[in-house]
Design an enzyme around this catalytic site. Sequence first.
Site, PDB file in Angstrom:
ATOM      1  N   LYS A 197       0.858  -1.177   0.000  1.00  0.00           N
ATOM      2  CA  LYS A 197       0.000   0.000   0.000  1.00  0.00           C
ATOM      3  C   LYS A 197       0.892   1.225   0.000  1.00  0.00           C
ATOM      4  O   LYS A 197       1.673   1.444   0.937  1.00  0.00           O
ATOM      5  CB  LYS A 197      -0.896  -0.017   1.224  1.00  0.00           C
ATOM      6  CG  LYS A 197      -1.801   1.186   1.309  1.00  0.00           C
ATOM      7  CD  LYS A 197      -2.832   1.007   2.389  1.00  0.00           C
ATOM      8  CE  LYS A 197      -3.675   2.251   2.542  1.00  0.00           C
ATOM      9  NZ  LYS A 197      -4.632   2.131   3.616  1.00  0.00           N
ATOM     10  N   GLU A 235       7.750  -6.634   1.173  1.00  0.00           N
ATOM     11  CA  GLU A 235       6.485  -6.563   1.924  1.00  0.00           C
ATOM     12  C   GLU A 235       5.644  -7.813   1.652  1.00  0.00           C
ATOM     13  O   GLU A 235       5.060  -8.401   2.562  1.00  0.00           O
ATOM     14  CB  GLU A 235       5.668  -5.323   1.501  1.00  0.00           C
ATOM     15  CG  GLU A 235       6.107  -4.012   2.133  1.00  0.00           C
ATOM     16  CD  GLU A 235       5.712  -3.902   3.604  1.00  0.00           C
ATOM     17  OE1 GLU A 235       5.085  -4.831   4.148  1.00  0.00           O
ATOM     18  OE2 GLU A 235       6.041  -2.876   4.226  1.00  0.00           O
ATOM     19  N   LYS A 250      -2.149  -1.501  -4.024  1.00  0.00           N
ATOM     20  CA  LYS A 250      -3.045  -0.353  -3.951  1.00  0.00           C
ATOM     21  C   LYS A 250      -2.227   0.923  -3.933  1.00  0.00           C
ATOM     22  O   LYS A 250      -1.260   0.999  -3.170  1.00  0.00           O
ATOM     23  CB  LYS A 250      -3.856  -0.483  -2.666  1.00  0.00           C
ATOM     24  CG  LYS A 250      -4.675   0.710  -2.311  1.00  0.00           C
ATOM     25  CD  LYS A 250      -5.241   0.518  -0.951  1.00  0.00           C
ATOM     26  CE  LYS A 250      -5.981   1.774  -0.583  1.00  0.00           C
ATOM     27  NZ  LYS A 250      -6.484   1.753   0.740  1.00  0.00           N
ATOM     28  N   SER A 277     -10.138   5.569  -4.725  1.00  0.00           N
ATOM     29  CA  SER A 277     -11.070   6.682  -4.890  1.00  0.00           C
ATOM     30  C   SER A 277     -10.587   7.741  -5.867  1.00  0.00           C
ATOM     31  O   SER A 277     -11.355   8.226  -6.699  1.00  0.00           O
ATOM     32  CB  SER A 277     -11.330   7.319  -3.521  1.00  0.00           C
ATOM     33  OG  SER A 277     -10.115   7.746  -2.929  1.00  0.00           O
ATOM     34  N   TYR A 316     -14.881   1.055  -7.411  1.00  0.00           N
ATOM     35  CA  TYR A 316     -16.129   1.790  -7.216  1.00  0.00           C
ATOM     36  C   TYR A 316     -16.986   1.729  -8.475  1.00  0.00           C
ATOM     37  O   TYR A 316     -18.141   2.151  -8.462  1.00  0.00           O
ATOM     38  CB  TYR A 316     -15.820   3.253  -6.825  1.00  0.00           C
ATOM     39  CG  TYR A 316     -15.013   3.319  -5.544  1.00  0.00           C
ATOM     40  CD1 TYR A 316     -15.617   3.139  -4.311  1.00  0.00           C
ATOM     41  CD2 TYR A 316     -13.626   3.506  -5.578  1.00  0.00           C
ATOM     42  CE1 TYR A 316     -14.877   3.160  -3.136  1.00  0.00           C
ATOM     43  CE2 TYR A 316     -12.874   3.530  -4.418  1.00  0.00           C
ATOM     44  CZ  TYR A 316     -13.507   3.357  -3.198  1.00  0.00           C
ATOM     45  OH  TYR A 316     -12.768   3.358  -2.047  1.00  0.00           O
TER      46      TYR A 316
HETATM   47  C1  PBG Z   1      -7.721   2.830   5.421  1.00  0.00           C
HETATM   48  C2  PBG Z   1      -7.896   2.861   3.963  1.00  0.00           C
HETATM   49  C3  PBG Z   1      -7.701   3.906   3.049  1.00  0.00           C
HETATM   50  C4  PBG Z   1      -8.147   3.429   1.808  1.00  0.00           C
HETATM   51  C5  PBG Z   1      -8.559   2.121   1.997  1.00  0.00           C
HETATM   52  N1  PBG Z   1      -8.378   1.778   3.329  1.00  0.00           N
HETATM   53  C6  PBG Z   1      -7.225   5.298   3.256  1.00  0.00           C
HETATM   54  C7  PBG Z   1      -5.826   5.576   3.578  1.00  0.00           C
HETATM   55  O1  PBG Z   1      -4.998   4.684   3.726  1.00  0.00           O
HETATM   56  O2  PBG Z   1      -5.530   6.750   3.742  1.00  0.00           O
HETATM   57  C8  PBG Z   1      -8.203   4.183   0.520  1.00  0.00           C
HETATM   58  C9  PBG Z   1      -9.206   3.697  -0.449  1.00  0.00           C
HETATM   59  C10 PBG Z   1      -9.504   4.619  -1.574  1.00  0.00           C
HETATM   60  O3  PBG Z   1      -8.876   5.688  -1.744  1.00  0.00           O
HETATM   61  O4  PBG Z   1     -10.397   4.283  -2.347  1.00  0.00           O
HETATM   62  N2  PBG Z   1      -6.429   2.839   5.859  1.00  0.00           N
END
Ligand code: PBG
Length: 325
Positions: A197, A235, A250, A277, A316
């Site tokens: 991530k 990781e 992600k 998102s 989404y």
């Molecule tokens: C929680 C989390 C996040 C997202 C998924 N789980 C936000 C972040 O890490 O700041 C982001 C998902 C998205 O942007 O669609 N930690």
Amino acid sequence: MTHYHLPLRLKRLRKSKAIRALVQETRLHREQLIAPLFISANIEHKQEIKSMPGQFQLPLASLAEEINELGALGIQAVLLFGLPEYKDATGSAAWQKNGVIQQAIKIISNTNSEMLIITDLCFCEYTDHGHCGVLIDELIDNDHTLELLGRQAVSHAEAGAHWIAPSGMTDGMVTAIRQALDKAGFIDTAILSYSVKYCSCFYGPFREATLGAPQFGDRKTYQMNPANSNEALRETELDLAEGADLIMVKPAMNYLDIIYKLKQKYPEVPLCAYQVSGEYSMLKNAAAQGLINEEQAMVESLLAIKRAGADLIITYFAKDIVRLI
Ligand code: PBG
């Protein structure tokens, strides 16, 4: 006119729709899509998220209807995010028996027992400081957070969650969650780890959606540096050694090389990609302004993620894309 004798003309296999479909290498399958849902304890009516046109915060009372709609479209997996009643320093709302996610899980199971319920496991929506765990001074207390992640995971499993998806980039999170789940008897609850991530600005709209933005600083001390790729392998190797059942990259679009690398290195492990998102909102906004065609942008972006090597995709666009495939 005379024709060149070319050894091969590749356009022959692009000539008609039928031919193109016959030779198409990558396809999207509704069975491999996961729809994210935002469930709020604090609203009574479905509320559109301004930064993510077409996405909603849902009250528990609207959840059954949403699940029925997803089920009718052939979507069989959801990823849950909660907006709790209260926030505090440890994020204790995350492991309450009557918490918003725990209630949501029960509603979903009662509405559609076939729906796969995946819960995002993190603390940023639950802490008053907006970071993904408990803090010492201004840094995440990694091992204390591990203990609380275990607690949250067990409370999700008790409510009926099928998969737990830890997203906080806490070192050792898979070990801690596996141990906690096993100890509580949940040996069949799988872990979909957000193994890779990145610390990405493309989560911006999500943070508005979940009111989970950090109140100070950023997430650079725990999420990965976008400049790194070897680190993604480390990781993932660790998560697999710790017992992750599935792995995730992600965001997706800017990290197709990482998806590719991981699929090459671990072809046998189910690989998930999260079209986040910001990717969604960017395409939606460009389409709304007439700059790109929304349908084509959606298909092309999701196909690219698949082609790079993802098996499952969290998107989404789930409801929109299934109408086209
Ligand atoms: C929680 C989390 C996040 C997202 C998924 N789980 C936000 C972040 O890490 O700041 C982001 C998902 C998205 O942007 O669609 N930690």
